[in-house]
Enzyme design. Structure first.
Site, PDB file in Angstrom:
ATOM      1  N   GLY A   1       0.795  -1.224   0.000  1.00 59.41           N
ATOM      2  CA  GLY A   1       0.000   0.000   0.000  1.00 59.41           C
ATOM      3  C   GLY A   1       0.826   1.271   0.000  1.00 59.41           C
TER       4      GLY A   1
ATOM      5  CB  CYS B   1       9.953  -2.916   3.337  1.00 61.27           C
ATOM      6  SG  CYS B   1       9.355  -2.893   1.631  1.00 61.27           S
TER       7      CYS B   1
ATOM      8  CG  ASN C   1       7.764  -6.278  -2.857  1.00 60.47           C
ATOM      9  OD1 ASN C   1       7.348  -5.524  -3.740  1.00 60.47           O
ATOM     10  ND2 ASN C   1       6.973  -7.105  -2.215  1.00 60.47           N
TER      11      ASN C   1
ATOM     12  CG  HIS D   1      12.242  -7.308   2.040  1.00 59.48           C
ATOM     13  ND1 HIS D   1      11.089  -7.818   2.610  1.00 59.48           N
ATOM     14  CD2 HIS D   1      11.843  -6.271   1.263  1.00 59.48           C
ATOM     15  CE1 HIS D   1      10.041  -7.125   2.184  1.00 59.48           C
ATOM     16  NE2 HIS D   1      10.484  -6.189   1.365  1.00 59.48           N
TER      17      HIS D   1
ATOM     18  CD  GLU E   1      12.932 -10.513   4.886  1.00 60.29           C
ATOM     19  OE1 GLU E   1      12.426 -10.646   3.760  1.00 60.29           O
ATOM     20  OE2 GLU E   1      13.181  -9.402   5.385  1.00 60.29           O
TER      21      GLU E   1
END
Length: 395
Positions: free
Chosen positions: A242, A268, A310, A358, A360
């Protein structure tokens, strides 16, 4: 925004399919996954592996993902690698899907998984041409239509243009957990973290648990009182889908954490929330960063990392100076080497930082795993400072 009928266990690849962009360009191919129609924002992912993690990343909610790597599905699907309980992409676009998966961990094909979860996709598309089109024109609304009775292109285009846009979309509460849950520390418990789920991926609390952190995952609707009810040593704000301009509750919650000077880490969407909490604006990128091969420089060390991204929005903060904010001085800590987009923020006067990517990175790369260690160091230093202050008060 998906209407689908499930295909057979042997796939739906013989049926015709059409992809229609909101600017009128269309691509014809074959049905891949479920048959029907679906709508979302067309984005492209440049990763050559990790498609299962991509599909199950909640940050892709309401997006139709175009894979730039030509061969997808080679390693099939297993039950260990999903980042959440379901596939979140609105649609899936590939060029040459694997006919037969080949991996010792595979339990079914990717096509079978898409069918089972009702995800409408398309194969046989020139994804290189489609990606170049999106790079030149920008991310835009798209529809995928498949089956024997396809509408005419005028009708399909009209449906695409009626779909909601990503700008202004408030989506994090749609993908976040409804109830709190705990991921226990692996080994000896050293810290407690309250993690705000804005679309968290399963590997994120696992990376913290590996470092002796007990993670209390809280809904996106959590209040400041909910956060501090778990007596956290640190607070984490996750990734999510969003437009960050709509995330007023998350921004207010983060400001409550910053006021208490609790160690804070965001990734993010969490980076964009920190940007807003500090008073910076956010904006929509032309086509975003999505993939596992994005070069980022850590400006605090000068090191260049290959990272997993992302995001379609970014923080509007100055790269060339330290900024004064309501919570002290802040600076841009990381920057994308492709386009100078802000990829991280760091507060100089209290323990808070964030990155836009990210760390992770379940499917790799792992260059940024040290950021979880940096979070641990912040909590350790803050706890030692608290002990010193208490001892000073006793003296």
């Amino acid at each position: 925004m998906t209407t689908s009928t499930r295909g057979s266990a042997h796939g739906t690849g013989g049926l015709p399919a059409v992809l229609v962009l909101e600017d009128g360009r269309s691509f014809r191919g074959r049905a891949y996954g479920a048959v029907g129609e679906t709508f979302g924002e067309a984005v492209f992912n440049t990763g050559m592996s990790g498609y299962q993690e991509t599909l199950t990343d909640p940050s892709y909610h309401r997006q139709v993902v175009v894979m730039t790597a030509p061969h997808i599905g080679n390693t099939g699907v297993n039950d260990e690698d999903p980042e959440s309980q379901r596939i979140w992409v609105a649609g899936y676009v590939v060029r040459d899907p694997a006919r037969v998966p080949s991996n010792w961990r595979a339990v079914r094909s990717l096509d079978e998984e898409l069918v089972a979860q009702g995800v409408v996709g398309i194969s046989g598309v020139d994804t290189r041409a489609l990606t170049r089109h999106l790079r030149e024109r920008g991310a835009m609304r798209v529809g995928i239509f498949s089956g024997d009775a396809l509408p005419d292109e005028g009708t399909m285009l009209a449906k695409v243009r009626q779909a909601p846009e990503m700008a202004g979309a408030d989506l994090s509460a749609q993908v976040a957990t409804k109830e709190p849950y705990v991921v226990p520390a692996i080994g000896t418990k050293k810290f407690t973290v309250a993690a705000i789920d804005l679309g968290i991926k399963g590997m994120t609390p696992h990376r913290m648990a590996e470092r002796g952190i007990e993670v209390h995952v809280l809904p996106a609707t959590a209040t400041v009182d909910d956060v501090y009810a778990v007596a956290p040593d640190g607070v984490f704000f996750s990734n999510g889908p969003g437009d960050p301009a709509t995330a007023d509750h998350a921004v207010s919650l983060m400001r409550g954490v910053l006021e208490r000077k609790t160690p804070l880490f965001g990734i993010c969407f969490g980076n964009q929330i920190l940007g807003r909490a500090l008073g910076f604006g956010t904006f929509k990128l032309k086509y975003g960063h999505r993939g596992i091969n994005q070069p980022v420089q850590d400006r605090t060390t000068g090191k260049v990392e290959v990272t997993a991204h992302n995001h379609g929005f970014a923080v509007d903060a100055p790269l060339d100076k330290v900024s004064d904010t309501p919570f002290g001085r802040a600076e841009v800590s990381h920057v994308c080497l492709n386009d100078d987009v802000v990829e991280g923020l760091h507060l100089l006067d209290q323990p808070a930082f964030s990155v836009q990517y990210h760390p992770e990175a379940a499917a790799g790369p792992h260059d940024a795993a040290y950021l979880f260690d940096r979070f641990v160091e912040l909590m350790r230093d803050n706890n030692q400072l608290s002990v010193s202050l208490m001892e000073g008060q006793r003296a």
